[in-house]
Motif scaffolding. Structure first.
Motif, PDB file in Angstrom:
ATOM      1  N   GLU A   1       2.560  85.686  55.623  1.00 27.02           N
ATOM      2  CA  GLU A   1       2.956  84.285  55.708  1.00 27.02           C
ATOM      3  C   GLU A   1       2.015  83.536  56.648  1.00 27.02           C
ATOM      4  OE1 GLU A   1       7.750  84.134  55.168  1.00 27.02           O
ATOM      5  OE2 GLU A   1       6.993  84.816  57.113  1.00 27.02           O
TER       6      GLU A   1
ATOM      7  N   PHE B   1       9.453  79.519  60.029  1.00 32.56           N
ATOM      8  CA  PHE B   1       9.197  80.604  59.083  1.00 32.56           C
ATOM      9  C   PHE B   1      10.499  81.074  58.436  1.00 32.56           C
ATOM     10  CE2 PHE B   1       4.908  81.540  60.961  1.00 32.56           C
ATOM     11  CZ  PHE B   1       4.216  81.571  59.767  1.00 32.56           C
TER      12      PHE B   1
ATOM     13  N   MET C   1       1.205  79.215  57.979  1.00 29.48           N
ATOM     14  CA  MET C   1       1.742  77.859  57.971  1.00 29.48           C
ATOM     15  C   MET C   1       0.755  76.936  58.682  1.00 29.48           C
ATOM     16  SD  MET C   1       5.447  76.680  59.467  1.00 29.48           S
ATOM     17  CE  MET C   1       6.231  78.036  58.602  1.00 29.48           C
TER      18      MET C   1
ATOM     19  N   GLN D   1       2.767  82.069  51.238  1.00 29.14           N
ATOM     20  CA  GLN D   1       3.205  83.463  51.289  1.00 29.14           C
ATOM     21  C   GLN D   1       2.490  84.211  50.176  1.00 29.14           C
ATOM     22  OE1 GLN D   1       7.437  84.002  50.995  1.00 29.14           O
ATOM     23  NE2 GLN D   1       7.373  86.007  51.956  1.00 29.14           N
TER      24      GLN D   1
ATOM     25  N   LYS E   1       3.763  75.884  53.980  1.00 26.40           N
ATOM     26  CA  LYS E   1       3.907  77.327  54.190  1.00 26.40           C
ATOM     27  C   LYS E   1       3.387  78.068  52.968  1.00 26.40           C
ATOM     28  CE  LYS E   1       7.461  80.910  54.807  1.00 26.40           C
ATOM     29  NZ  LYS E   1       8.913  81.163  54.924  1.00 26.40           N
TER      30      LYS E   1
END
Length: 232
Positions: free
Chosen positions: A203, A169, A205, A198, A196
């Motif tokens: 966030e 991250f 993943m 956002q 990933k």
């Protein structure tokens, strides 16, 4: 970095190593219809690829395997992302569009499907300390993991998965990333294709984790397609 003939040779070595999980010898490559060169010419070209740090001799084997540098060169310069098969696209789209599923349950189902389709492991990180993983049995069934040290190394990564994901991250930007060698926090013996996202301050993943010789073209195609589904 390489002239066309040696690019073809290197790509063929990569493909054969992905298929066989074994070091690739000059005779096998010389018999490849895409190469059409004598064993002597192939051997000389392999020496040059080794001098450039793209391949290496494992132990006392007569064959060669790609190095981490070689994998990175292949991924960045030679690899063509592979579109998922139509059936795989339908399977992923059906899960991503299922309104009956909560977001976390949907993403877990996506991860299980990615593990099944890629025959590797898959992870979903809902946050930096909330990680779901599946498909480890796929990895441990690979020939590489008959070596106890590799199993131990991977087990240590899983034991500290929250810390590994935290590093990811912090280190990767939104988008799709292929990680190999020392740049891969899952371990230098592994490869990973990670996406990933956002949005709205949150966030997430997800991705596919496999051995170093994983099929990156196929895995990146699966991850890219899934990312588009989840974005839409």
């Amino acid at each position: 970095m390489l002239e066309p003939r040696k690019k073809q040779l290197f790509s063929s070595l990569i493909a054969e190593h992905i298929r066989s999980a074994a070091p690739v010898g000059s005779r096998v490559l010389a018999e490849n219809p895409d190469i059409r060169k004598s064993s002597a010419t192939v051997r000389n070209d392999l020496v040059e690829l080794e001098e450039k740090g793209l391949i290496t001799h494992p132990h006392t084997s007569a064959g060669r395997i790609p190095t981490a540098k070689g994998w990175k060169y292949y991924i960045e310069e030679l690899m063509q992302e592979q579109q998922p098969a139509h059936k795989a696209q339908e399977q992923l789209a059906r899960i991503a569009s299922d309104k009956k599923l909560e977001v976390q349950d949907m993403l877990k189902s996506v991860a299980r499907t990615l593990a099944e389709l890629s025959e590797n492991a898959s992870i979903v990180a809902f946050s930096r300390n909330d990680v779901y993983y599946t498909g480890l049995s796929n990895i441990f069934s690979k020939p590489e993991f008959s070596e106890l040290e590799l199993v131990r190394n991977m087990s240590e990564v899983i034991d500290h998965l929250d810390e590994v994901v935290e590093k990811l991250f912090q280190s990767v930007k939104p988008g799709t990333h292929v990680l190999v060698g020392q740049e891969n926090p899952f371990g230098a013996d592994c490869g990973a294709v990670i996406h990933k996202t956002q949005a709205e301050g949150r966030e997430r993943m997800f991705g596919i984790l496999g051995p170093m010789r994983m099929n990156y073209a196929e895995s990146r195609g699966l991850v890219t397609y899934t990312a588009k589904l989840l974005t839409n």
